[in-house]
Structure formats: C-alpha cells, structure tokens
Design an enzyme around this catalytic site. Structure first.
Site, PDB file in Angstrom:
ATOM      1  N   MET A  45      19.677  97.978 107.799  1.00 27.10           N
ATOM      2  CA  MET A  45      20.351  97.075 108.729  1.00 27.10           C
ATOM      3  C   MET A  45      20.712  95.769 108.025  1.00 27.10           C
ATOM      4  O   MET A  45      20.965  94.753 108.679  1.00 27.10           O
ATOM      5  CB  MET A  45      19.482  96.809 109.963  1.00 27.10           C
ATOM      6  N   HIS A  92      15.979  92.745 100.996  1.00 26.55           N
ATOM      7  CA  HIS A  92      14.924  92.066 100.252  1.00 26.55           C
ATOM      8  C   HIS A  92      14.370  93.029  99.211  1.00 26.55           C
ATOM      9  O   HIS A  92      14.943  94.113  98.981  1.00 26.55           O
ATOM     10  CB  HIS A  92      13.823  91.570 101.203  1.00 26.55           C
ATOM     11  N   ASP A  93      13.264  92.665  98.570  1.00 26.70           N
ATOM     12  CA  ASP A  93      12.732  93.493  97.486  1.00 26.70           C
ATOM     13  C   ASP A  93      12.291  94.872  97.960  1.00 26.70           C
ATOM     14  O   ASP A  93      12.284  95.824  97.179  1.00 26.70           O
ATOM     15  CB  ASP A  93      11.561  92.780  96.795  1.00 26.70           C
ATOM     16  N   HIS A 126      13.942  96.687 100.111  1.00 30.32           N
ATOM     17  CA  HIS A 126      15.164  97.483 100.054  1.00 30.32           C
ATOM     18  C   HIS A 126      15.540  97.801  98.604  1.00 30.32           C
ATOM     19  O   HIS A 126      16.017  98.900  98.306  1.00 30.32           O
ATOM     20  CB  HIS A 126      16.318  96.725 100.715  1.00 30.32           C
TER      21      HIS A 126
END
Length: 296
Positions: free
Chosen positions: A46, A50-51, A53
C-alpha cells in the site's frame, strides 16, 4: 528504469511478452534458440515504503527475473472509522525507493480502475478464520484484503508473490485462498524487519510522536515476555505478556493470544510445538501489530 503502469490493460500488455516467453520456453521458436523461462514476482504493497518492504523486494529480486510492485491503498480493507483518508501516500518517495531497488514495474492504479463498480463488487470471503483476532476488531478487513490480492494475482499472473510475516494472519489467509481457489503461484514469506530496539517496521510508525514511539515498544516487549515464560505454560506466558501492557498507560491492548502456527487455532496447556504469539494494540491514535514464534 522502473516503468509505471496505472491501468489493468497496460499492465497486462506490458507483461504479455514475459508470459509469451514462458509458454515458449524449452521449444524452438521460428528456428531460433529456445527461450529461457523468466520468473515473475509480485510484491503487493500500500506504499509508504520502508526497510520492511525493501526486504520483500530484495527477496523477489534475488529469485525472479522480473519484479512487479503494486502501490495501492485499498479502501476495502479499511473500516468506517479507520485511517484510509490519512494513510500516507508518498508516491515520489516510494518511486525513488523502487528505482533504487531495481524494480521493473510499478502497478499504481486508482480506486476507480480497480473497482469500477464498487457498490456491486464481488467480494472474496475470508470465512470464519477471518473473523477472529484481527477480524474481531476489524470486521470485513480480511475480505477486503483477499479481494484486492485476488485481483492483483489475476492482473499480474506472478509465479510467486512475496508477503511479510508481520501480518501473520493475513499471510495465513492469503495462503489458504491460494490453495482453496487454485491460484497457480507460490506465496513466499519474509521475516519481520525490526528497528534496533525491537519495534516492528510499519508504515503506520510515521504517525507516532516521540512519546508514542517509546510506548510502541510495549508490543515487542510483551512478546518477548511471553516467549521467556513459555516454560511455565500457556496461561503463565500470556499473563507475563499482559503484565507488560498493564505497565504502559499509553498502550491499549486489543489482544495478546497464542495460536498454533499451522492452523491458527488457540492452543491449550497440553500444546507442544511451535506457536505464534500475536498482539495488536493502540498507541495513542495509532494501531500496531506484531507477532513472534514461541516454542512449547
């Protein structure tokens, strides 16, 4: 260079040559050398990357030739009093991350593109397993998750899709849907990515004030306490975790439960094996999730 796709039609058109190459793999095509099969991976998100992902994308990049990441804030999985309108949508920052990670395609549709007739939309039901734990506090949430994931699978037609273990119930339900509806793909899971102090990475962490950020550690500390007390039995382990919550006034616990990691059924004192300790809590106005494996 990462290619941005905004419609279902252009996504199918862009990925059609890959599918054609896979079908031709291993055969002589027009007298040429046989085409080598290319694997296609999907990472549904979505956005607000961030890390955590990045870990999903990197695994996909390692195991596939072509990586597709979806950026779509799905309204179906938000309740009427939840944060759909304020959910972060830093598209340019997300795109920079995806370029940096070498993603091939970004599928970033509008709500109207995904749900042209939202009022009469066919919904995928998560069943009874979608009405416990998270489902008890967020009715219809998992129906919305499974519906959008099913659409993404049909649009992209990946060989495998990558999900994070932080949303453990979601992961289990997606796997069940793939099995029950015979989707021809594999689900690959990536372990939770944590900050140095133990907080699980989440897009919603950006909502936390400095004071809330410290209180948010209650979730991971409660899970550590459950694991540390597992030798004393299920009830004692849960009691140890709940004591951590009771000591933090800024944390409002929705649940802290132990379930069989394979079936998601609640475990009893007689249980032996690997369980999942699952928790959700509100820290100020922000709702967070976390989980941890516990062996009994």
């Amino acid at each position: 260079m990462t290619q941005i796709l905004q419609t279902i039609a252009e996504t199918k058109e862009a990925l059609a040559p890959i599918r054609g190459a896979q079908k031709a793999s291993g055969r002589i095509v027009a007298g040429r050398i046989p085409v080598v099969e290319r694997k296609l991976a999907l990472v549904p998100t979505m956005g607000a990357l961030h890390d955590g992902h990045r870990a999903l994308i990197r695994l996909a990049r390692e195991q596939a030739d072509i990586v597709v990441v979806s950026l779509f804030v799905n309204p179906l999985q938000f309740g009427p009093n939840e944060d759909f309108d304020k959910y972060p949508r830093p598209f340019e920052a997300d795109l920079a991350i995806l370029e940096e990670e070498g993603v091939d395609y970004v599928f970033a549709p509008s709500v109207e593109e995904m749900y042209p007739d939202l009022e009469h939309l066919t919904i995928v039901s998560a069943g009874d397993a979608g009405r416990i734990l998270e489902g008890e506090f967020r009715p219809s949430h998992f129906d919305g998750v499974l519906t959008v994931v099913a659409k993404l699978f049909n649009i992209v037609e990946p060989d495998f899709a990558v999900f994070g273990e932080k949303d453990a119930q979601q992961l289990a339900l997606v796997r069940r849907m793939v099995r029950d509806l015979s989707f021809p793909l594999e689900i690959v899971a990536v372990p939770i990515v944590r900050e140095e102090d133990g907080l699980a990475r989440s897009s919603r962490n950006t909502y936390l004030s400095a004071e809330d950020r410290e209180a948010a550690l209650t979730l991971s500390r409660a899970l550590v306490a459950v694991a540390a007390a597992s030798g004393e039995g299920v009830s004692a382990a849960l009691a140890a975790g709940r004591e951590i919550y009771e000591a933090e006034p800024l944390a409002s616990m929705d649940y802290l439960e132990l379930v069989d990691a394979a079936t998601f059924a609640p475990i009893t004192e007689e249980f032996h094996g690997v369980a999942l300790a699952l928790t959700a809590a509100r820290i100020g106005q922000t709702r967070l999730l976390d989980n941890r494996q516990v062996t009994f």
